[in-house]
Design an enzyme around this catalytic site. Sequence first.
Site, short mmCIF file in Angstrom:
data_model
loop_
_atom_site.label_atom_id
_atom_site.label_comp_id
_atom_site.label_asym_id
_atom_site.label_seq_id
_atom_site.Cartn_x
_atom_site.Cartn_y
_atom_site.Cartn_z
N ASP A 44 0.52 -1.08 -0.17
CA ASP A 44 0.31 0.17 0.07
C ASP A 44 0.82 1.02 -0.43
OD1 ASP A 44 -3.11 0.37 1.29
OD2 ASP A 44 -2.32 2.22 1.00
N ASP A 70 3.95 2.50 -4.58
CA ASP A 70 2.89 3.59 -5.16
C ASP A 70 2.57 2.85 -6.60
OD1 ASP A 70 1.88 5.41 -6.89
OD2 ASP A 70 3.29 6.96 -6.13
N TYR A 186 -15.28 7.22 -11.32
CA TYR A 186 -15.53 6.04 -10.30
C TYR A 186 -16.13 5.36 -11.20
CZ TYR A 186 -15.84 2.60 -7.14
OH TYR A 186 -15.55 1.31 -6.11
N LYS A 190 -13.76 1.95 -12.91
CA LYS A 190 -14.07 0.50 -13.00
C LYS A 190 -15.20 0.06 -13.95
CE LYS A 190 -12.71 0.93 -8.64
NZ LYS A 190 -11.74 -0.20 -8.01
#
Length: 275
Positions: A44, A70, A186, A190
């Site tokens: 992460d 990253d 978003y 997605k």
Amino acid sequence: MTESILSKFDMTGKTVIITGAAGLLGKQFSIALAQAGANVVVADLAGIPAAENANEIKEMGLNAIAVEVDITDPDSTKAMVERALTAFGSVDVLVNSAALDPKFDSANILSQNVNEFETYPLSSWKQALEVNLTGMFLASQAAVLPMLEQGRGVIVNISSIYGLVGPDQRLYERPDGTRQFKPVYYSVTKAGVLGFTRYLATYYAGKNIRVNALTPGGVFNDHDAIFTAQYSARTVLGRMANLDEMNAAMLFLCSDASSYMTGSNLVVDGGWTVW
Ligand SMILES: NC(=O)c1ccc[n+]([C@@H]2O[C@H](COP(=O)([O-])OP(=O)(O)OC[C@H]3O[C@@H](n4cnc5c(N)ncnc54)[C@H](O)[C@@H]3O)[C@@H](O)[C@H]2O)c1
């Protein structure tokens, strides 16, 4: 004797890299896969929570390391894969869970028209594409190299119900008229995850690298009562998902239990997309 069905879910000795593993679902995935026997690479951008998560897993007597990564930086994703290989000797599974995912939480609820399309900043749009799509591309590009050498591998990409259907913006509206919006990036990113999944699955035809998507519905995370009720009413099961309700589907996709599945999308949404 016939082999037990449960052995197909056994991840013992397999190394799983999970990006976004310090996140709400990422943490769940890392614990669940470690419980199934996997060596988990808790990766992460948020290094401290990732380290805490890996420690929690180790305290359970299970195998994990934390890696600060990253995913928008190719050197960083390559280093993540190297760390996994050094620690555990293989990369069997990559779970691409890291993403920018705006939460509809109390911190934002009182602001008006947050994320409206007409004024949505170009910089935010570019940043989201960079993390949610380019980051997935870079993490996958790094992880497939050992998978090709090993002659096997699994990639699981996390999409969303908003990659399948448009957001119902009425959910983000309050009875007093204040409203905000689920941002445009978003849905776009997605949906892109599903295209990327199909591309990679067919690209690696004959290479024993399976690539699938998991599409979760909304997971309850202390949302307020109004949002929870509005969201729940849109699902067939009448509620948001519990935090642990994506884990079995994730284990299925990562393990040999899904050995005849590639290029596919497993939807776990309480029926959100059915009506
Ligand atoms: N939580 C839900 O209700 C829900 C529903 C549908 C889909 N999803 C999807 O599931 C996945 C996991 O969701 P979550 O709730 O755990 O999200 P989250 O926001 O809690 O966690 C995302 C994680 O990604 C990390 N991250 C962000 N940018 C990064 C970068 N450049 N490099 C590395 N890591 C980076 C963040 O530090 C964070 O820990 C996401 O792809 C999300 O879009 C979540």
